[in-house]
Design a protein around this motif. Structure first.
Motif, mmCIF file in Angstrom:
data_model
loop_
_atom_site.group_PDB
_atom_site.id
_atom_site.type_symbol
_atom_site.label_atom_id
_atom_site.label_comp_id
_atom_site.label_asym_id
_atom_site.label_seq_id
_atom_site.Cartn_x
_atom_site.Cartn_y
_atom_site.Cartn_z
ATOM 1 N N ASN A 97 0.818 -1.234 0.000
ATOM 2 C CA ASN A 97 0.000 0.000 0.000
ATOM 3 C C ASN A 97 0.842 1.271 0.000
ATOM 4 N N PRO A 98 1.820 1.390 -0.881
ATOM 5 C CA PRO A 98 2.614 2.641 -0.871
ATOM 6 C C PRO A 98 1.736 3.848 -1.186
ATOM 7 N N PRO A 99 2.024 4.993 -0.568
ATOM 8 C CA PRO A 99 1.260 6.197 -0.889
ATOM 9 C C PRO A 99 1.457 6.593 -2.352
ATOM 10 N N TRP A 100 0.509 7.355 -2.838
ATOM 11 C CA TRP A 100 0.546 7.824 -4.219
ATOM 12 C C TRP A 100 1.870 8.558 -4.489
ATOM 13 N N GLY A 101 2.495 8.248 -5.610
ATOM 14 C CA GLY A 101 3.717 8.952 -6.015
ATOM 15 C C GLY A 101 5.003 8.319 -5.499
ATOM 16 N N PHE A 102 4.901 7.419 -4.509
ATOM 17 C CA PHE A 102 6.116 6.842 -3.910
ATOM 18 C C PHE A 102 6.910 6.016 -4.941
ATOM 19 N N ALA A 103 6.197 5.220 -5.721
ATOM 20 C CA ALA A 103 6.885 4.356 -6.701
ATOM 21 C C ALA A 103 7.699 5.206 -7.688
ATOM 22 N N GLN A 104 7.084 6.277 -8.175
ATOM 23 C CA GLN A 104 7.783 7.133 -9.138
ATOM 24 C C GLN A 104 8.981 7.824 -8.490
ATOM 25 N N GLN A 105 8.810 8.258 -7.239
ATOM 26 C CA GLN A 105 9.927 8.923 -6.540
ATOM 27 C C GLN A 105 11.110 7.967 -6.401
ATOM 28 N N MET A 106 10.803 6.724 -6.006
ATOM 29 C CA MET A 106 11.884 5.758 -5.796
ATOM 30 C C MET A 106 12.512 5.334 -7.124
ATOM 31 N N ALA A 107 11.696 5.334 -8.186
ATOM 32 C CA ALA A 107 12.230 4.953 -9.502
ATOM 33 C C ALA A 107 13.298 5.949 -9.952
ATOM 34 N N THR A 108 13.212 7.171 -9.467
ATOM 35 C CA THR A 108 14.245 8.176 -9.775
ATOM 36 C C THR A 108 15.373 8.114 -8.749
ATOM 37 N N ALA A 109 14.990 7.951 -7.469
ATOM 38 C CA ALA A 109 15.990 8.054 -6.398
ATOM 39 C C ALA A 109 16.933 6.842 -6.338
ATOM 40 N N MET A 110 16.403 5.630 -6.531
ATOM 41 C CA MET A 110 17.242 4.440 -6.298
ATOM 42 C C MET A 110 18.384 4.287 -7.310
ATOM 43 N N PRO A 111 18.126 4.479 -8.619
ATOM 44 C CA PRO A 111 19.273 4.403 -9.542
ATOM 45 C C PRO A 111 20.321 5.479 -9.236
ATOM 46 N N ALA A 112 19.857 6.666 -8.832
ATOM 47 C CA ALA A 112 20.819 7.737 -8.508
ATOM 48 C C ALA A 112 21.623 7.364 -7.263
ATOM 49 N N LEU A 113 20.945 6.794 -6.272
ATOM 50 C CA LEU A 113 21.643 6.390 -5.044
ATOM 51 C C LEU A 113 22.648 5.274 -5.354
ATOM 52 N N ALA A 114 22.224 4.329 -6.190
ATOM 53 C CA ALA A 114 23.118 3.216 -6.556
ATOM 54 C C ALA A 114 24.369 3.737 -7.257
ATOM 55 N N ALA A 115 24.182 4.730 -8.113
ATOM 56 C CA ALA A 115 25.330 5.281 -8.856
ATOM 57 C C ALA A 115 26.298 5.994 -7.911
ATOM 58 N N ILE A 116 25.770 6.572 -6.826
ATOM 59 C CA ILE A 116 26.636 7.270 -5.863
ATOM 60 C C ILE A 116 27.344 6.259 -4.953
#
Ligand SMILES: C[S@@+](CC[C@H](N)C(=O)[O-])C[C@H]1O[C@@H](n2cnc3c(N)ncnc32)[C@H](O)[C@@H]1O
Length: 280
Positions: free
Chosen positions: A245-264
């Motif tokens: 039950n993720p809140p609205w918008g969470f999936a899209q936020q993580m789809a941007t944040a996780m690849p960036a975090l992985a690259a760092i």
């Protein structure tokens, strides 16, 4: 119970989990009505990065240490996480401490929100009580986190996030999780649940996911961060958070944040992945 989170505080797994935590609570905060945060495995609450456990492993240097030094624009979810933890890191802006999940949640909470942090280990619990003092309305309980699911769900607010973050040190822990999670979901079906898991040997985790899927739960998002795409025998090479039950918008936020975090955190080899295990 030998696990002590002080050896791992601020490592890549903590950073990834706490980025999710901040974004989930922000999602719940979009509505004015109060939420309740239940932290079933809260840890010690606050960690001294200069103390022997952190210095011995140095894990934080490859987690928060790397993100802290990152230059250039960051996705919003990473910036928000850094802004939340910055005042908790030490008073001179350097990395001296790292906050645990209860303090991070308390920093996001509004006056109407409520927090319950459970920790079973008596020594960790004593530190947790100290750490939470002065950080708002956190109730700390020395109790089994799975008992807490029975005791506190559904919360009176009927809105909330349950973070389940076990140490996975006991052989029976993983088989217990789907049972406990399904029972909790029956009591509080509209709640948001975040279950952290390690990626070492991925077989048992695949089994856990299959059981949740087969039980008929809907809206399960998997957020994963791998430092290396290779499965190295028994080494923690990544971790994930299953969010029900993720809140609205969470999936899209993580789809941007996780690849960036992985690259760092792991330039060249890191991978961030977000997808629905079971969609809407
Ligand atoms: C991974 S650490 C928690 C870290 C914390 N959630 C954070 O993000 O800062 C797991 C904690 O669970 C505690 N623990 C182990 N078994 C437990 C249980 N059955 N109920 C509650 N706490 C437990 C351990 O003592 C340890 O402090």
């Amino acid at each position: 119970m030998n696990y002590r989170h002080a050896f791992h505080a601020g490592n890549f797994a903590d950073v990834m989990k706490h980025v999710c935590l901040v974004a989930l609570l922000r999602g719940l905060s979009r509505k004015d009505s109060a939420w309740c945060f239940l932290d079933t495995h809260a840890g010690a609450g606050d960690y001294d990065l200069g103390a022997p456990p952190s210095q011995k492993t140095g894990e934080y240097r490859h987690g928060i240490g790397r993100l802290w030094q990152a230059t250039g624009p960051l996705p919003d979810a990473l910036t928000d996480y850094l802004n939340v933890i910055r005042p908790l890191l030490g008073n001179d802006g350097t990395l001296r401490r790292y906050p645990g999940s209860p303090l991070i949640a308390a920093a996001v909470a509004r006056p109407q929100d409520r927090l319950i942090a459970c920790e079973l280990n008596p020594l960790e619990f004593a530190t947790l009580g100290e750490a939470c003092r002065g950080h708002g309305p956190i109730t700390v309980q020395q109790m089994d986190g799975y008992q807490a699911l029975k005791a506190y769900l559904p919360p009176r607010e009927r809105r909330g996030l349950v973070l389940i973050d076990p140490p996975y040190e006991q052989p029976g822990e993983l088989p217990r999780l789907p049972r406990e999670l399904l029972a909790a979901h029956k009591r509080f079906a509209t709640g948001v649940y975040a279950l952290w898991y390690p990626l070492k040997d991925e077989g048992p985790i695949a089994g856990l996911k299959r059981q949740l899927k087969d039980a008929g739960l809907r809206r399960i998002l998997q957020v994963e961060l791998r430092l290396t795409p290779l499965v190295q025998g028994g080494m923690l090479h990544g971790c994930g958070v299953l969010v029900i039950n993720p809140p609205w918008g969470f999936a899209q936020q993580m789809a941007t944040a996780m690849p960036a975090l992985a690259a760092i955190l792991a330039p060249g080899s890191g991978q961030g992945r977000v997808d629905w295990l079971v969609p809407e």
